[in-house]
Design a protein around this motif. Structure first.
Motif, short mmCIF file in Angstrom:
data_model
loop_
_atom_site.label_atom_id
_atom_site.label_comp_id
_atom_site.label_asym_id
_atom_site.label_seq_id
_atom_site.Cartn_x
_atom_site.Cartn_y
_atom_site.Cartn_z
N ASP A 86 0.82 -1.21 0.00
CA ASP A 86 0.00 0.00 0.00
C ASP A 86 0.85 1.26 0.00
O ASP A 86 0.36 2.36 0.30
N GLN A 87 2.13 1.14 -0.34
CA GLN A 87 3.02 2.28 -0.50
C GLN A 87 3.51 2.33 -1.94
O GLN A 87 3.76 1.29 -2.56
N ARG A 155 -6.32 2.13 -1.99
CA ARG A 155 -6.45 3.32 -1.14
C ARG A 155 -5.20 4.18 -1.32
O ARG A 155 -4.09 3.78 -0.96
N TRP A 156 -5.39 5.36 -1.93
CA TRP A 156 -4.28 6.24 -2.22
C TRP A 156 -4.71 7.70 -2.03
O TRP A 156 -5.89 8.02 -2.00
N ALA A 157 -3.71 8.56 -1.96
CA ALA A 157 -3.91 10.01 -2.00
C ALA A 157 -3.16 10.57 -3.20
O ALA A 157 -2.10 10.07 -3.57
N TRP A 159 -0.75 13.33 -4.81
CA TRP A 159 0.42 14.01 -4.23
C TRP A 159 1.09 14.79 -5.36
O TRP A 159 1.69 14.19 -6.25
N TYR A 237 -5.19 12.06 6.03
CA TYR A 237 -4.15 12.38 5.05
C TYR A 237 -2.93 11.50 5.28
O TYR A 237 -2.70 11.04 6.41
N PRO A 238 -2.13 11.29 4.24
CA PRO A 238 -0.93 10.45 4.41
C PRO A 238 0.16 11.17 5.19
O PRO A 238 0.02 12.34 5.57
N LEU A 277 -6.43 10.62 1.80
CA LEU A 277 -6.43 9.20 1.47
C LEU A 277 -7.85 8.77 1.14
O LEU A 277 -8.79 9.05 1.89
N THR A 278 -8.00 8.09 0.00
CA THR A 278 -9.34 7.75 -0.49
C THR A 278 -9.38 6.29 -0.91
O THR A 278 -8.51 5.84 -1.67
N THR A 279 -10.36 5.58 -0.43
CA THR A 279 -10.56 4.19 -0.84
C THR A 279 -11.33 4.18 -2.15
O THR A 279 -12.41 4.79 -2.26
#
Length: 297
Positions: A86-87, A155-157, A159, A237-238, A277-279
């Protein structure tokens, strides 16, 4: 207002000029004023003033020490890291960071719009879109979108990372600062009325701003470049809640082993804006809009 010169798209309204290179990760690699002053940092060892490559570089992977840093403004997924699925394990990255983006362009009497779209990245599941809209003023709007093109939930934001030369940075909002990364040390910062000031300094390190209220500025050589963006007070937020980040780097006597052998090419300031961060289920999108303006003496 839109001029295509080989691999480069130039947007110009007489007040501000943007140079976009779709083949280099959809980057904005030039942002200049009518008198020729450049806002962004770009790697002159790799690119000419016309944003042409001095030598070919192939899409690649590996550690930070392998990254070909062209400079400019680009969009990545967050959080960044190399330990978990997830990174985002970049840069480098052959699709989102250094892949070729598709182009659509539209021009009217009042505005020019260029949309750059990445390929589908199998690791993150994402397709990124960067939409640039230039009207009649001394600024432009970026609308960034991440779409889940995979068959799984992710699940990401968003950037957005902008590289500039040495200058003073101000982040509006309460003086809540998170020390995120110290390559040589954490950057120095000072509380000022209504925000936080990060002065010019030679250091390799990053600060996060979990209470940022949606405005970040960079001032150098008589030019102030401002980004404004919406924040969601209720969202996660991340990077320990960071809505904005400032990264500083400067040349070192040897690559930094603790940072994947990163070898900073110059004195660089990064002004970074993050979305929540959004699923995302398959087919769903998340969007971040950033308004950018330039003011000069």
């Amino acid at each position: 207002m839109i001029d295509r010169d080989g691999e480069v798209l130039w947007l110009d309204n007489g007040l501000v000029r943007l140079g976009l290179v779709p083949a280099l990760g959809g980057r904005l690699l030039s942002l200049s004023t009518p008198d020729g002053r450049e806002v962004l940092w770009r790697n002159e060892k790799l690119l000419t003033d016309r944003l042409e490559l001095r030598q070919e570089h192939q899409p690649h992977g590996g550690s930070l020490g392998d990254w070909v840093n062209y400079g400019g403004d680009k969009t990545w997924p967050a959080p960044q890291g190399w330990e978990r699925a997830d990174q985002w394990a970049g840069p480098p990255d052959p699709v989102l960071d250094s892949g070729c983006y598709e182009v659509t362009a539209e021009q009217t009497a009042d505005s020019a719009v260029v949309t750059l779209t990445s390929g589908d990245d199998p690791r993150t599941g994402l397709r990124l879109t960067r939409r640039f809209e230039l009207g009649g003023g001394s600024g432009y709007r970026m609308t960034l979108t991440a779409r889940n093109t995979s068959a799984r939930t992710v699940r990401w934001a968003l950037w957005n990372v902008t590289q500039l030369g040495p200058g003073e940075v101000r982040v509006d909002g309460p003086a809540e600062v998170t020390e995120l990364l110290a390559g040589t040390a954490f950057p120095e910062w000072h509380e000022v009325p209504g925000g936080v000031r990060v002065p010019v300094q030679d250091v390799v390190g990053k600060l996060g701003f979990p209470a940022a209220t949606g405005r970040i500025t960079h001032t150098a050589d008589g030019l102030t470049w401002t980004q404004t963006f919406a924040v969601d007070e209720d969202a996660e937020y991340p990077d320990r809640g960071s809505r904005a980040e400032v990264w500083l780097e400067c040349p070192q006597p040897r690559p930094l082993a603790a940072l994947g052998d990163l070898d900073p090419p110059a004195r660089i300031v990064e002004c970074e804006v993050l979305g929540p961060l959004t699923t995302l289920a398959p087919g769903e999108v998340t969007t971040l809009t950033i308004d950018c303006t330039i003011e000069g003496e």
